[in-house]
Design an enzyme around this catalytic site. Structure first.
Site, PDB file in Angstrom:
ATOM      1  N   HIS A 135      31.192  -7.238  15.598  1.00 16.89           N
ATOM      2  CA  HIS A 135      31.831  -5.922  15.621  1.00 16.89           C
ATOM      3  C   HIS A 135      32.941  -5.804  14.572  1.00 16.89           C
ATOM      4  CE1 HIS A 135      35.595  -7.319  17.480  1.00 16.89           C
ATOM      5  NE2 HIS A 135      34.816  -8.214  18.061  1.00 16.89           N
ATOM      6  N   HIS A 144      25.644 -11.928   0.652  1.00 19.28           N
ATOM      7  CA  HIS A 144      24.531 -12.634   1.300  1.00 19.28           C
ATOM      8  C   HIS A 144      25.078 -13.466   2.459  1.00 19.28           C
ATOM      9  CE1 HIS A 144      20.795 -15.471   0.765  1.00 19.28           C
ATOM     10  NE2 HIS A 144      20.958 -15.082   2.013  1.00 19.28           N
TER      11      HIS A 144
HETATM   12  C1  LIG Z   1      28.916 -25.658  -1.801  1.00 21.29           C
HETATM   13  C2  LIG Z   1      27.811 -25.708  -2.810  1.00 21.29           C
HETATM   14  C3  LIG Z   1      27.670 -24.333  -3.476  1.00 21.29           C
HETATM   15  C4  LIG Z   1      28.205 -26.744  -3.863  1.00 21.29           C
HETATM   16  O1  LIG Z   1      27.188 -26.881  -4.781  1.00 21.29           O
HETATM   17  P1  LIG Z   1      27.466 -27.740  -6.121  1.00 21.29           P
HETATM   18  O2  LIG Z   1      28.571 -27.099  -6.892  1.00 21.29           O
HETATM   19  O3  LIG Z   1      26.130 -27.894  -6.796  1.00 21.29           O
HETATM   20  O4  LIG Z   1      28.051 -29.095  -5.584  1.00 21.29           O
HETATM   21  P2  LIG Z   1      27.385 -30.559  -5.517  1.00 21.29           P
HETATM   22  O5  LIG Z   1      26.093 -30.551  -4.789  1.00 21.29           O
HETATM   23  O6  LIG Z   1      27.421 -31.122  -6.913  1.00 21.29           O
HETATM   24  O7  LIG Z   1      28.444 -31.341  -4.628  1.00 21.29           O
HETATM   25  C5  LIG Z   1      29.782 -31.566  -5.039  1.00 21.29           C
HETATM   26  C6  LIG Z   1      30.487 -32.302  -3.914  1.00 21.29           C
HETATM   27  O8  LIG Z   1      30.658 -31.422  -2.797  1.00 21.29           O
HETATM   28  C7  LIG Z   1      30.010 -31.944  -1.635  1.00 21.29           C
HETATM   29  N1  LIG Z   1      29.366 -30.816  -0.966  1.00 21.29           N
HETATM   30  C8  LIG Z   1      28.444 -29.960  -1.496  1.00 21.29           C
HETATM   31  N2  LIG Z   1      28.109 -29.049  -0.600  1.00 21.29           N
HETATM   32  C9  LIG Z   1      28.812 -29.304   0.513  1.00 21.29           C
HETATM   33  C10 LIG Z   1      28.866 -28.680   1.783  1.00 21.29           C
HETATM   34  N3  LIG Z   1      28.138 -27.599   2.056  1.00 21.29           N
HETATM   35  N4  LIG Z   1      29.716 -29.207   2.708  1.00 21.29           N
HETATM   36  C11 LIG Z   1      30.451 -30.302   2.418  1.00 21.29           C
HETATM   37  N5  LIG Z   1      30.439 -30.930   1.222  1.00 21.29           N
HETATM   38  C12 LIG Z   1      29.620 -30.452   0.283  1.00 21.29           C
HETATM   39  C13 LIG Z   1      29.011 -32.967  -2.163  1.00 21.29           C
HETATM   40  O9  LIG Z   1      28.725 -33.946  -1.202  1.00 21.29           O
HETATM   41  C14 LIG Z   1      29.721 -33.510  -3.367  1.00 21.29           C
HETATM   42  O10 LIG Z   1      30.686 -34.420  -2.935  1.00 21.29           O
HETATM   43  P3  LIG Z   1      31.046 -35.756  -3.801  1.00 21.29           P
HETATM   44  O11 LIG Z   1      31.597 -35.235  -5.109  1.00 21.29           O
HETATM   45  O12 LIG Z   1      32.047 -36.447  -2.950  1.00 21.29           O
HETATM   46  O13 LIG Z   1      29.742 -36.466  -3.966  1.00 21.29           O
HETATM   47  C15 LIG Z   1      26.423 -26.078  -2.189  1.00 21.29           C
HETATM   48  O14 LIG Z   1      26.341 -27.439  -1.860  1.00 21.29           O
HETATM   49  C16 LIG Z   1      26.106 -25.274  -0.929  1.00 21.29           C
HETATM   50  O15 LIG Z   1      26.463 -25.633   0.209  1.00 21.29           O
HETATM   51  N6  LIG Z   1      25.392 -24.143  -1.135  1.00 21.29           N
HETATM   52  C17 LIG Z   1      24.967 -23.243  -0.081  1.00 21.29           C
HETATM   53  C18 LIG Z   1      23.483 -23.466   0.194  1.00 21.29           C
HETATM   54  C19 LIG Z   1      22.939 -22.440   1.146  1.00 21.29           C
HETATM   55  O16 LIG Z   1      23.616 -21.939   2.002  1.00 21.29           O
HETATM   56  N7  LIG Z   1      21.671 -22.081   0.962  1.00 21.29           N
HETATM   57  C20 LIG Z   1      21.068 -21.045   1.755  1.00 21.29           C
HETATM   58  C21 LIG Z   1      19.923 -20.422   1.018  1.00 21.29           C
HETATM   59  S1  LIG Z   1      19.295 -19.034   1.865  1.00 21.29           S
END
Ligand SMILES: CC(C)(COP(=O)(O)OP(=O)(O)OC[C@H]1O[C@@H](n2cnc3c(N)ncnc32)[C@H](O)[C@@H]1OP(=O)(O)O)[C@@H](O)C(=O)NCCC(=O)NCCS
Length: 205
Positions: A135, A144
């Protein structure tokens, strides 16, 4: 026969096409800028790119941008709007959108999602599978809310922000524009524009 054009032959596009068929659209045709190297999206043909779609807008009863990337989706929607496209919104038959909520044009609400009373969802938003927008939430354009993410009551989310899969947001929190909240995060404080956050409690990456 009613005809729907979808711009964006992605995985998200397939889910939208499937939902559109369930809603009674008899013909669903994709357009994508990767055409002609990308000529079909599994069950549906890709008939051309954005330019082709703009040249054939009058052949469609509805047009929707099915691109996951928020800024691109918003930019494409504005291009189509300016050209006079008949933009539509789609709500899955098993989603629940309050009659007292507002849903902007070009937005989609997927299976199992809930949008509660007095929520305002902007244009070109995605309320993805099983997500909830409670709400009095206010979502800007091209937001998104990913699968299984939950916004408590009275949360604000700015233009082109991405709330990742399984995120929880505490009531009353203000999230700015172009924010990325990583999968599974728990947001308990306001977030300013352009930040990427992860974890519980969510902190800048
Ligand atoms: C947050 C996010 C955008 C980061 O992506 P990125 O910039 O490519 O980051 P990386 O994968 O290189 O990770 C960088 C660091 O953050 C950490 N990390 C990444 N995503 C994380 C998350 N969701 N929660 C906690 N830690 C996370 C990784 O473990 C890594 O840690 P390290 O440096 O200690 O190894 C991505 O991981 C994410 O969660 N995207 C959302 C995905 C989603 O919701 N998809 C739905 C599709 S409908």
């Amino acid at each position: 026969m009613n005809r729907l054009a979808l711009l964006g032959a992605s995985g998200h596009g397939k889910v939208v096409a499937d939902m559109a068929q369930l809603l009674g659209w008899q013909s669903v045709q994709f357009f994508d800028d990767a055409w002609p190297s990308f000529a079909s999206n599994c069950h549906w043909p890709v008939a051309g790119d954005t330019t082709t779609l703009l040249a054939h807008l009058q052949e469609f009863d509805g047009v929707l941008v099915s691109i996951g990337h928020c800024a691109t989706r918003w930019q494409k929607q504005r291009t189509l709007q300016a050209a006079g496209a008949q933009l539509v919104s789609l709500v899955h038959p098993r989603a629940c959108v309050s009659s007292l909520a507002t849903l902007g044009v070009g937005s989609v609400v997927m299976a199992g999602a809930v949008v509660n009373v007095d929520a305002v969802v902007g244009e070109a938003c995605i309320i993805n599978t099983g997500a909830s927008v409670d709400h009095d939430c206010k979502l800007g354009h091209a937001v998104h809310i990913c699968p299984g993410a939950h916004l408590s009551g009275d949360v604000a989310v700015g233009v082109c922000s991405w709330i990742g899969v399984g995120v929880a947001v505490r009531q009353g929190v203000r999230i700015g524009a172009e924010v990325m909240v990583g999968a599974g995060a728990v947001v308990v404080k306001d977030v300013s524009d352009g930040h990427t956050l992860v974890g519980n409690p969510a902190r800048p990456l």
